[in-house]
Design an enzyme around this catalytic site. Structure first.
Site, short mmCIF file in Angstrom:
data_model
loop_
_atom_site.label_atom_id
_atom_site.label_comp_id
_atom_site.label_asym_id
_atom_site.label_seq_id
_atom_site.Cartn_x
_atom_site.Cartn_y
_atom_site.Cartn_z
CG ASP A 1 -0.80 -7.25 -6.70
OD1 ASP A 1 -0.92 -7.98 -5.91
OD2 ASP A 1 -1.80 -6.19 -6.74
CG ASP B 1 -4.74 -4.18 -8.62
OD1 ASP B 1 -5.11 -5.14 -7.94
OD2 ASP B 1 -4.03 -4.51 -9.70
CG ASP C 1 -5.33 -6.47 -3.42
OD1 ASP C 1 -5.05 -7.28 -3.21
OD2 ASP C 1 -5.14 -5.77 -4.53
#
EC number: 7.2.2.10
Length: 1020
Positions: A456, A758, A762
């Site tokens: 990310d 997070d 996900d």
């Protein structure tokens, strides 16, 4: 060997292995000396079956409860309800009006009738002496009373194992039991023949050796268990937001009590059984408790919230009613905690290696025993004394049997799979200090093979400390960094636009501004929400005043699929307005009007759209995250069942949020590249922002490809085959795009993939990846539960540290296996050939037990706990297809074994001549020399094994205190065995020259090892 291991022990994966695969490899391991110890760190499949049965029972129980409650709901209001419930006296005296059993039955039974009898959620709030607005009191006395009546929010766990239990388990070793029996017989026969104490020496020697092995083994295992206990405690550190004494605060879920008011959002795990108080669009995933995958909607009409389930969508406040072992989740977790973790692929593979070598060792032991007995029988035939057996001959038979059993002790490398656990425990403890919490043992070793990291952007590559630094409102784009700049900006735009902007910021938010301890203003929420709320305050806004001027009637929380958040508010005079914020391009596309510089709402023409898109591009090129805020006038009527409008909005403006790149990220990305690990950025942000950040981090190169999620989705498999190797950035991606990329990298390109996440969405990608890395600060509980490693500081540099430790674990185990297999080969062949050719075994049972401890427990401690070297990240990763026992290892094992065998064979055949040994003690002295040289060969081979390919094996040796301590203890104890314990160990003191020869011949193994490392072999 590798093909056999892959065929028979390769079914077990780093994660999500089937019970059948876990069961299958156990059946193949039929040569096991101590099952309790060997399989201590493997999953308890019977307990898992028990937990699954509880889940199925829960599913049926809750299904029936829901059906009953739905039927009851149809006539419940028409009945005059009465209760036969009697309040226990101790509950009344404590100041409460409902007992824990009654509370538990309401939520667990989904009992609307009982809930109605007790006055609904409001009635229970009063009976629990709490308040929805204030929560429970934090007075220690009152909390103690509440705990005493209702219990604590903890489930029953298996009691910690004490040291003596590990001693008992170490004694369960079958071969040690047989040796103990031999020792007992030896004691009896010896004392009868030679009297006390001379006749007891042989038996006591074996007993002392067994006890030493047992205590060293138990101490090592006990230390490991303490390390795992510390790690388990870290895994359980989960905090939740509650209201207590009118203050919003964070507490551990284990401190929750009935009466607490808990604030829940997307991705949170419900920490106790409770009742819905208020909230929006709440969907609960109950699969962890019931196995049912379909989410359940929770509202005032259906208010039951069950511990262990997860918030899939929406947010709410909950009244805690039942905690700990009174909940179904508590009972399930108590069972699951005994199920243990899955064994890792490396543990399983090494169990396979131990099984193969064990079979070979058993064969050699039987042959050795047969040859020794045959030699004795031949002697008796020559003496013509077939049927007359003296006590000496019986003792010789017993000694032969003890030697054969001890060969099995040495040959079955029980320590191989346990060395993995030791190394993993050591690495996990060290990684905790480096801000990485390992949840899944296998992740440690798998991370060492990682070839790709999909990361990310927000919070991982960047700091996640966000501030609004630029804004474009009413066609004015200016810097707004800091209160003074923001106030100046606000004074330059119409008041009506400022009011709309503040209303949008303060009502359309998942955050909150509260007064914390010490009357300090505190902003709660995600970093993005916090940045916007700070911006609102710096514009002169009053959060409470704006919130009280309207009533939020519907909320669609932000999620990474829609990339927007919306609310509907009710204004005075029953007028409804919708506010929307989210990804700039997406929200702007839903607008057809905007506010001009005079504060008027005008149509959004092509010129204005182009201007706003240029602003977005300009902000993004400066690596700013951009958000668009918009509103929609609904009118006088709005149904809660109706969706929030998706188009026709009026654009209020664009804000640019600065999220600086973390220090050290660029260097960490460079380390990954030198280690053969490709770093890809997968983000929901604008493509221009993503590219700017990726270039700053060193991820995006000139020949790399950056693409948006929607475009990626449209590609065919043939196009993806060409695209993915060069893909470095994916922007505006959805969680499913991330999942697809991870899946294709693993299946199409055979990459070992680590992925960060997070959010709740996900979870599929974290689950699909070889290693799922969840963020400890910004990550939701759902993401953390799906992950294998939690990055506690959300820092990309920590991910690189995890990769380094993963490689260290893998290589340390290889070093230990190389060392142990060398000892195995030499000990087996020496005793076997000697028995065949001379009729005697030069290494006795006591000596072999000592050698076993050097190579097993002490060897594992020394080699499996080597800290990682920086040059580990200059090698290519092993990848998915690498052989564990590599050609390099075979070269070192065979070369070193050959050297040791030549030395020992020369000593056996020419030793007496070389050392001028004669007289009655010459055989004993020669055997002592052989034993001493053999041990010193292992001591120096242990040093050589610190590096499998490098010649310099002394680098950093003094920093590894465990290694130095193990070597020192080995040498000191060897001197004691030779010089002081000869009576028990069948040795005799050596002179200085013989000691020097022993050390020199052992040391010469190091130049031999160095020469071997110069012989080129393929890496696999």
């Amino acid at each position: 060997m590798e093909s056999y291991l892959n065929e028979n022990f390769g079914d077990v994966k780093p994660k999500n292995s089937s019970d059948e695969a876990l069961q299958r490899w156990r059946k193949l391991c039929w040569i096991v000396k101590n099952p309790k110890r060997r399989f201590r760190f493997t999953a308890n499949l019977s307990k898992r079956s028990e937990a699954e049965a509880i889940r199925r029972s829960n599913q049926e129980k809750f299904r029936v409860a829901v059906l009953v409650s739905q039927a009851a709901l149809q006539f419940i209001n028409s009945l005059k309800l009465s209760s036969e419930y009697t309040l226990p006296e101790e509950v009344r005296k404590a100041g409460f009006e409902i007992c824990p059993d009654e509370l538990g039955s309401i939520v667990e039974g989904h009992d609307l009738k009982k809930l109605k009898i007790h006055g609904g959620t409001e009635g229970l709030t009063e009976k629990l002496s709490t308040s929805i607005a204030s929560g429970i009191s934090t007075s220690e006395d009152l909390l103690s009373v509440r705990k005493e009546i209702y219990g604590i929010n903890q489930f029953t766990e298996s009691p910690s194992r004490g040291f003596w239990l590990f001693v008992w388990e170490a004694l369960q070793d079958t071969t040690l039991m047989i040796l103990a029996a031999c020792a007992f017989v030896s004691l009896i026969v010896g004392i009868l023949m030679e009297g006390w104490p001379i006749g007891a020496h042989d038996g006591l020697g074996i007993v002392a050796s067994i006890l030493l092995v047992v205590f060293v083994t138990a101490t090592s295992d006990y230390r490991q268990s303490l390390q795992f206990k510390d790690l388990d405690a870290e895994k359980k550190k989960i905090v939740v937001q509650v209201t207590r004494d009118k203050l919003r605060q964070k507490i551990s879920i284990y401190d929750l009590l009935p009466g607490d008011v808990v604030h829940l959002g997307i991705g949170d795990q419900i920490p106790a059984d409770g009742l819905f108080i208020s909230g929006f669009s709440v969907l609960i995933n109950e699969s962890s408790l019931t196995g049912e995958s379909e989410p359940v909607s929770v509202s005032v009409e259906h208010p039951f919230l069950l511990s262990g389930t997860k918030v899939q969508d929406g947010s709410c406040k909950m009244l805690v009613t039942t905690v700990g072992m009174r909940t179904q989740w508590g009972k399930l977790m108590a069972t699951l905690s005994e199920g243990g973790d899955d064994e890792t692929p490396l543990q399983v593979k090494l169990n396979g290696v131990a099984t193969i070598i064990g079979k070979i060792g058993l064969f050699f032991a039987v042959i050795t025993f047969a040859v020794l007995v045959q030699g004795l029988a031949n002697q008796k035939r020559l003496d013509n004394s077939h049927w007359i057996w003296t006590a000496d001959e019986l003792m010789a038979m017993l000694e032969y049997f003890a030697v054969a059993v001890t060969i099995v002790v040495v040959a079955v490398p029980e320590g191989l799979p346990l060395a993995v656990t030791l190394s993993l425990a050591f690495a996990m403890k060290k990684m905790m200090n480096d801000k990485a919490l390992v949840r899944n043992l296998a992740a440690c070793e798998t991370m060492g093979s990682a070839t790709t990291i999909c990361s990310d952007k927000t919070g991982t590559l960047t700091t996640n400390h966000m501030t609004v630094v630029k804004a474009c409102i009413c066609e004015q784009a200016k810097e707004v960094n800091g209160p003074d700049a923001a106030m100046k900006f606000a004074s330059g735009i119409p008041e009506s636009a400022v009011k709309l902007l503040l209303q949008s910021i303060f009502t359309n938010t998942g955050g909150e501004i509260v007064v914390g301890k010490g009357n300090k203003t505190e902003i709660l929420g995600t970093p993005t929400e916090t940045a916007l709320l700070e911006f609102g305050l710096s514009l002169g806004g009053d959060f409470q005043e704006v919130r009280q001027a309207s009533n939020v009637v519907k909320v669609e929380p932000f999620n990474s699929t829609k990339k927007r958040m919306g609310v509907v508010i009710e204004l005075p005079e029953r007028h409804f307005r919708a506010h929307c914020k989210g990804a700039s391009e997406i929200v702007l596309d839903s607008c057809d009007k905007y506010i001009n510089k005079d504060g008027e709402v005008v149509p959004l023409d092509e010129k204005s759209t182009s201007h706003l898109k240029n602003i977005i591009e300009e902000f993004a090129s400066e690596a700013l995250r951009t958000l668009c805020l918009a509103y929609f006038e609904i009118g006088d009527e709005f149904s809660l069942e109706a969706p929030i409008p998706s188009g026709g909005y009026t654009c209020i403006g664009i804000v640019g949020i600065k999220d600086p790149v973390r220090p050290g990220v660029k260097e960490s990305v460079a380390i990954c590249k030198s280690a053969g690990i490709t770093v890809r950025m997968v983000t929901g942000d604008n493509l221009t922002t993503a590219k700017a950040i990726a270039r700053e981090c060193g991820i995006l190169t000139d020949d790399g490809i950056a693409i948006e999620g929607p475009e990626f989705r449209e590609k065919s498999d043939e196009e993806l085959l060409k695209l993915i190797p060069k893909l470095q950035v994916m922007a505006r991606s959805s969680p499913m795009d991330k999942h697809t990329l991870v899946r294709l990298l693993r299946t199409m390109f055979q990459e070992v993939v680590a992925v960060t996440g997070d959010g709740t969405n996900d979870a599929p990608a974290l689950h699909e990846a070889d290693i799922g890395l969840a963020m400890g600060i910004s990550g939701t509980e759902v993401a953390k539960e799906s992950a294998d490693v939690i990055i506690l500081d959300d820092n990309f540099s920590t991910i690189v540290t995890v990769a380094k430790w993963g490689r260290s674990v893998y290589i340390n185990i290889q070093k230990f296996v190389q060392f142990q297999l060398t000892v195995n080969v030499v000990a087996l062949i020496v005793n076997f050939l000697s028995a065949c050719l001379t009729g005697n075994a030069p290494l006795t049972a006591v000596q072999l037990l000592w050698v076993n401890m050097i190579m097993d427990t002490l060897g594992a401690l020394a080699l499996a706990t080597e800290p990682p070297q920086d040059d580990l990240m200059k090698r290519s990763p092993v990848g998915r297809k690498g052989n564990f026992i590599s050609n390099v290892m075979w070269r070192n094992i065979l070369g070193q074994s050959l050297y040791q065998l030549v030395i020992i064979w020369c000593l056996q055949t020419k030793g007496k001549t070389m050392f001028g040994l004669d007289g009655p003690d010459s055989d004993l002295t020669l055997n002592t020399l052989i034993f001493n040289i053999f041990v010193f060969c292992q001591v120096f081979n242990e040093i050589s094994s610190r590096e499998m390919e490098k010649i310099d094996v002394f680098k950093g040796i003094l920093k590894n205190y465990v290694f130095v301590a193990v070597l020192t203890c080995t040498v000191v104890f060897q001197v004691i065995i030779i010089e002081l314990l000869g009576t028990f160990a069948d040795t005799t003191p050596l002179n200085l020259g013989q000691w020097l020869v022993s050390i020199i011949l052992g040391f010469l193994g190091m130049p031999v090892a160095a020469a071997l490392k110069m012989i080129p072999v393929g890496s696999h």
